[in-house]
Design a protein around this motif. Structure first.
Motif, short mmCIF file in Angstrom:
data_model
loop_
_atom_site.label_atom_id
_atom_site.label_comp_id
_atom_site.label_asym_id
_atom_site.label_seq_id
_atom_site.Cartn_x
_atom_site.Cartn_y
_atom_site.Cartn_z
N GLN A 148 108.32 114.30 11.67
CA GLN A 148 108.13 112.96 12.24
C GLN A 148 106.64 112.67 12.35
N GLU A 149 105.86 113.68 12.68
CA GLU A 149 104.40 113.49 12.76
C GLU A 149 103.84 113.18 11.38
N LEU A 150 104.38 113.81 10.36
CA LEU A 150 103.87 113.51 9.01
C LEU A 150 104.20 112.07 8.64
N LEU A 151 105.38 111.60 9.01
CA LEU A 151 105.72 110.19 8.73
C LEU A 151 104.81 109.25 9.54
N ARG A 152 104.53 109.65 10.78
CA ARG A 152 103.65 108.82 11.63
C ARG A 152 102.24 108.72 11.04
N VAL A 153 101.75 109.85 10.59
CA VAL A 153 100.38 109.89 10.07
C VAL A 153 100.31 109.08 8.76
N ILE A 154 101.38 109.08 7.99
CA ILE A 154 101.41 108.27 6.76
C ILE A 154 101.32 106.79 7.13
N ASP A 155 102.02 106.39 8.19
CA ASP A 155 101.90 104.99 8.64
C ASP A 155 100.44 104.64 8.93
N SER A 156 99.75 105.55 9.62
CA SER A 156 98.35 105.29 9.96
C SER A 156 97.49 105.26 8.70
N LEU A 157 97.71 106.22 7.80
CA LEU A 157 96.89 106.26 6.56
C LEU A 157 97.09 104.99 5.74
N GLN A 162 94.48 99.66 4.27
CA GLN A 162 94.64 98.23 3.94
C GLN A 162 93.81 97.30 4.82
N TYR A 163 93.59 97.71 6.06
CA TYR A 163 92.92 96.84 7.04
C TYR A 163 91.76 97.59 7.69
N ALA A 164 90.81 96.80 8.22
CA ALA A 164 89.61 97.38 8.84
C ALA A 164 89.91 97.82 10.27
N VAL A 165 90.87 98.73 10.39
CA VAL A 165 91.28 99.24 11.70
C VAL A 165 91.37 100.76 11.67
N ALA A 166 91.41 101.33 12.87
CA ALA A 166 91.69 102.75 13.05
C ALA A 166 92.88 102.81 14.02
N THR A 167 93.44 104.00 14.19
CA THR A 167 94.58 104.09 15.12
C THR A 167 94.25 105.05 16.26
N PRO A 168 94.58 104.67 17.48
CA PRO A 168 94.21 105.48 18.65
C PRO A 168 95.12 106.70 18.82
N ALA A 169 94.81 107.48 19.84
CA ALA A 169 95.61 108.66 20.17
C ALA A 169 97.07 108.27 20.32
N ASP A 170 97.93 109.07 19.75
CA ASP A 170 99.38 108.92 19.89
C ASP A 170 99.92 107.59 19.35
N TRP A 171 99.10 106.90 18.55
CA TRP A 171 99.55 105.63 17.96
C TRP A 171 100.82 105.83 17.15
N LYS A 172 101.68 104.83 17.21
CA LYS A 172 102.81 104.83 16.29
C LYS A 172 103.00 103.42 15.74
N ASP A 173 103.72 103.35 14.62
CA ASP A 173 103.89 102.08 13.92
C ASP A 173 104.34 101.00 14.90
N GLY A 174 103.62 99.89 14.93
CA GLY A 174 103.96 98.77 15.83
C GLY A 174 103.01 98.67 17.01
N ASP A 175 102.31 99.75 17.33
CA ASP A 175 101.35 99.71 18.45
C ASP A 175 100.07 98.98 18.02
N ASP A 176 99.29 98.56 19.03
CA ASP A 176 97.99 97.95 18.72
C ASP A 176 97.10 98.94 18.00
N ALA A 177 96.25 98.40 17.14
CA ALA A 177 95.27 99.22 16.41
C ALA A 177 93.88 98.95 16.97
N ILE A 178 92.94 99.78 16.58
CA ILE A 178 91.55 99.64 17.03
C ILE A 178 90.72 98.99 15.91
N VAL A 179 89.92 98.00 16.28
CA VAL A 179 89.03 97.36 15.30
C VAL A 179 87.92 98.36 14.95
N LEU A 180 87.61 98.48 13.67
CA LEU A 180 86.57 99.43 13.27
C LEU A 180 85.25 99.10 13.96
#
Ligand code: BEZ
Length: 211
Positions: A148-157, A162-180
């Motif tokens: 499940q972590e590998l699927l999660r990390v693929i979502d982040s990658l 695609q977008y100028a964002v990063a993902t915070p600790a424990d982020w999962k698909d659908g959560d807010d992202a961080i602006v670069l």
């Protein structure tokens, strides 16, 4: 030579449980996940390969082709597959590379002599459609991976490619992202019409742009 993030994933030809492949041709334009396991007929590996087969539909939805490898022979892999299927109640639906002469394992630095001279550790390489390595993980033989972590990390990658964002600790698909951090707040407000929430000048969130 050790591999680094951003390197081209080394290409190779090999026998697999689903026939002969050339790795780059097999990847095509897809993302890929190449993961090694220490040996056939071992307990943790039997659960990992079964779990991956059960989650294959999730990897497919993300456009990720999965492929496993160990330094065992094709004949050994083929004898082991019915065990994986029986134990996990699933049909094996992705290839396992046979690498008895360790050609691929050495290319990918999957043998860590302080762990074992003979067997691969649990390496994971996630490869982008440009054939470049986006993520590398290394687990010891005694620790099964969290798929499940590998699927999660693929979502982040895939999001951050695609977008100028990063993902915070424990982020999962659908959560807010961080602006670069390289984007000014004024530019971020234009770039992310769903809004920008500033917690600190260097920590700005935006709703996930592709949702
Ligand atoms: C396993 O896959 O079960 C395993 C392999 C080597 C050492 C420990 C566990």
């Amino acid at each position: 030579m050790s591999l680094r993030l951003g390197d081209i994933a080394p290409d190779f030809s090999a026998e697999t449980t689903q026939g002969h492949i050339n790795f780059h041709e097999w990847l095509g334009d897809s993302w890929g996940m190449l993961f090694s396991h220490p040996a056939d007929f071992t307990p943790v590996c039997t659960t990992e390969l079964g779990k991956t087969a059960l989650l294959k539909g999730d990897f497919d939805k993300k456009g990720v082709k999965v492929i496993a490898i160990s330094v065992d022979s094709l004949e050994s892999h083929n004898r082991w597959v019915p065990d994986i299927e029986g134990v996990n109640g699933v049909k094996m639906n992705f290839p396992i590379i046979a690498d008895p002469d360790k050609t691929v394992a050495e290319m990918y630095d999957m043998i860590h002599p302080n762990s074992s001279e003979k067997a691969t550790v649990r390496s994971v390489f996630i490869i982008g459609p440009d054939k470049r390595i986006k993520l590398m993980l290394t687990y010891p033989a005694s620790t099964g991976r969290n798929f499940q972590e590998l699927l999660r990390v693929i979502d982040s990658l895939q999001l951050t490619a695609q977008y100028a964002v990063a993902t915070p600790a424990d982020w999962k698909d659908g959560d807010d992202a961080i602006v670069l951090p390289s984007i000014s707040t004024a530019d971020a407000i234009e770039k992310f019409p769903k809004g920008v929430r500033e917690v600190k000048p260097y920590l700005r969130y935006t709703p996930q742009p592709n949702k």
